[in-house]
Design a protein around this motif. Structure first.
Motif, short mmCIF file in Angstrom:
data_model
loop_
_atom_site.label_atom_id
_atom_site.label_comp_id
_atom_site.label_asym_id
_atom_site.label_seq_id
_atom_site.Cartn_x
_atom_site.Cartn_y
_atom_site.Cartn_z
N MET A 146 0.73 -1.15 0.11
CA MET A 146 -0.59 0.10 0.04
C MET A 146 0.84 1.79 -0.30
N GLN A 147 1.83 1.13 0.62
CA GLN A 147 2.54 2.59 1.13
C GLN A 147 3.57 2.70 -0.17
N GLU A 148 4.25 1.69 -1.06
CA GLU A 148 5.40 1.42 -1.48
C GLU A 148 4.53 1.24 -3.03
N GLY A 149 3.61 1.24 -3.34
CA GLY A 149 3.02 0.85 -4.47
C GLY A 149 3.54 -0.63 -5.21
N SER A 150 4.79 -1.32 -4.59
CA SER A 150 5.40 -2.22 -5.20
C SER A 150 5.55 -3.64 -3.88
N VAL A 151 6.14 -4.24 -4.45
CA VAL A 151 6.69 -5.93 -3.81
C VAL A 151 7.85 -5.91 -4.33
N THR A 152 8.58 -6.70 -3.40
CA THR A 152 10.10 -7.14 -3.04
C THR A 152 10.15 -8.49 -3.41
N SER A 153 10.25 -9.25 -3.83
CA SER A 153 10.35 -11.09 -4.20
C SER A 153 12.47 -11.46 -4.57
#
Length: 324
Positions: free
Chosen positions: A130-137
């Motif tokens: 929600m905060q970053e508008g992205s997902v880290t994987s």
């Protein structure tokens, strides 16, 4: 595609009309949901089961022709169940490699159902997105689609086996909206609409590109300096140590709203002014969005909780005491 003020009010009017075909009542909740969406924020919905929380979000996605995803939060839900995970793939030569498989978070409108049922670790995976508008994987960053709008729900009754959202995570939500049970007339209308052969159908009136354009228009609305100062004074008045704090705040509040509260007041005021067909923000707009923008950002003291004071009462008192 450049949209005018008239286009803005027309599109929002059509969205509201389509929602009202399915949702009975809750006109203010619908308004605040649209304001949060067009301000680029997210909404926390609190209400007892069966009063249309899921239906509201699903209907909104249909009207806007956006990808909808529902995530049912449970105690055994893991962060990868939301964000996605790397899976091993094999190419035609037999060589193995990792490929990222997107989770349900990769949609435009997300319903995070009963968010307080999942563990803090899982809650934080959603709140990071929600905060970053992205997902880290796996060391890679994957951008989420735009627009990206989360509506999280929580049930205020069953508190056993729940993990209440910490204050820092509650702060990520633009508005907190509280749904009350329907009135007698509304309940009759709900029965009429949902127990017949035909259920109401909605039309698509906008798309993701239109919503992104409307969000730009919201941010371009001018705010008079006096109105900005008023919004700042309201937020400062939620802090017991502030010179603007009324007696009720000094007595019953432990911590006040963060700068995000001031941002929500201004952006919410801008969107509301446009919905009302005006191109500048008034004191009245700030007052109208104050309760949903600040109610989850104020932490009551032990005395406040013991006496049954609500944050809504605190905000109403502030709006009465702080002068424009």
């Amino acid at each position: 595609m450049a949209l005018s003020l008239q286009d803005f009010t027309d599109v929002v009017g059509r969205i509201k009309n389509e929602i009202s075909k399915v949702i009975v009542g809750y006109s203010e909740i619908i308004d605040f949901t649209i304001i949060a969406l067009l301000s680029g924020g997210h909404v926390l919905l609190e209400g007892v089961p069966g009063i249309g929380k899921t239906l509201l979000v699903k209907t909104l996605s249909e009207i806007l022709n956006l990808k909808f995803s529902r995530i049912q939060f449970t105690p055994d839900l893991m962060p990868a169940d939301i964000t996605g995970t790397n899976i091993i793939m094999e190419d035609e030569n037999g060589r193995k490699h990792f490929k990222f498989q997107e989770g349900p978070i990769f949609a435009n409108i997300i319903l995070a159902d009963e968010i307080n049922r999942a563990t803090p670790k899982t809650q934080s995976a959603l709140l990071e997105a929600m905060q970053e508008g992205s997902v880290t994987s796996g060391g890679n960053i994957y951008l989420l689609p735009k627009p990206f709008f989360v509506m999280a729900t929580q049930n205020p009754i069953e508190m056993e086996g729940t993990y209440p959202l910490p204050e820092a995570q509650l702060d990520r939500f633009f508005f907190k909206l509280i749904l009350t049970p329907p009135s007698q007339e509304e309940l009759l209308e709900i029965i009429e609409r949902t127990t017949n052969v035909e259920t109401p159908k909605v039309n698509k009136v906008a798309d993701g590109e239109t919503i992104e354009e409307l969000k730009k228009i919201v941010r371009s609305v001018p705010v008079p300096m006096a109105v900005k100062e008023y919004a700042v004074k309201i937020v400062l008045a939620t802090h017991p140590e502030s010179a603007y704090a009324p007696e009720k705040v000094k007595k019953y509040v432990r911590y006040g709203a963060s700068p995000r509260g001031a941002q929500a007041l201004i952006l919410g005021g801008k969107a509301l002014a446009l919905i009302e067909g005006r191109s500048n923000v008034s004191f009245k707009n700030i007052k109208k969005v104050a309760v949903p923008a600040l109610r989850h950002r104020i932490i009551l003291s032990f005395e406040g909780e013991a006496e049954g004071i609500t944050t809504d009462e605190i905000i109403e008192d502030i709006l009465e005491k702080v002068k424009e």
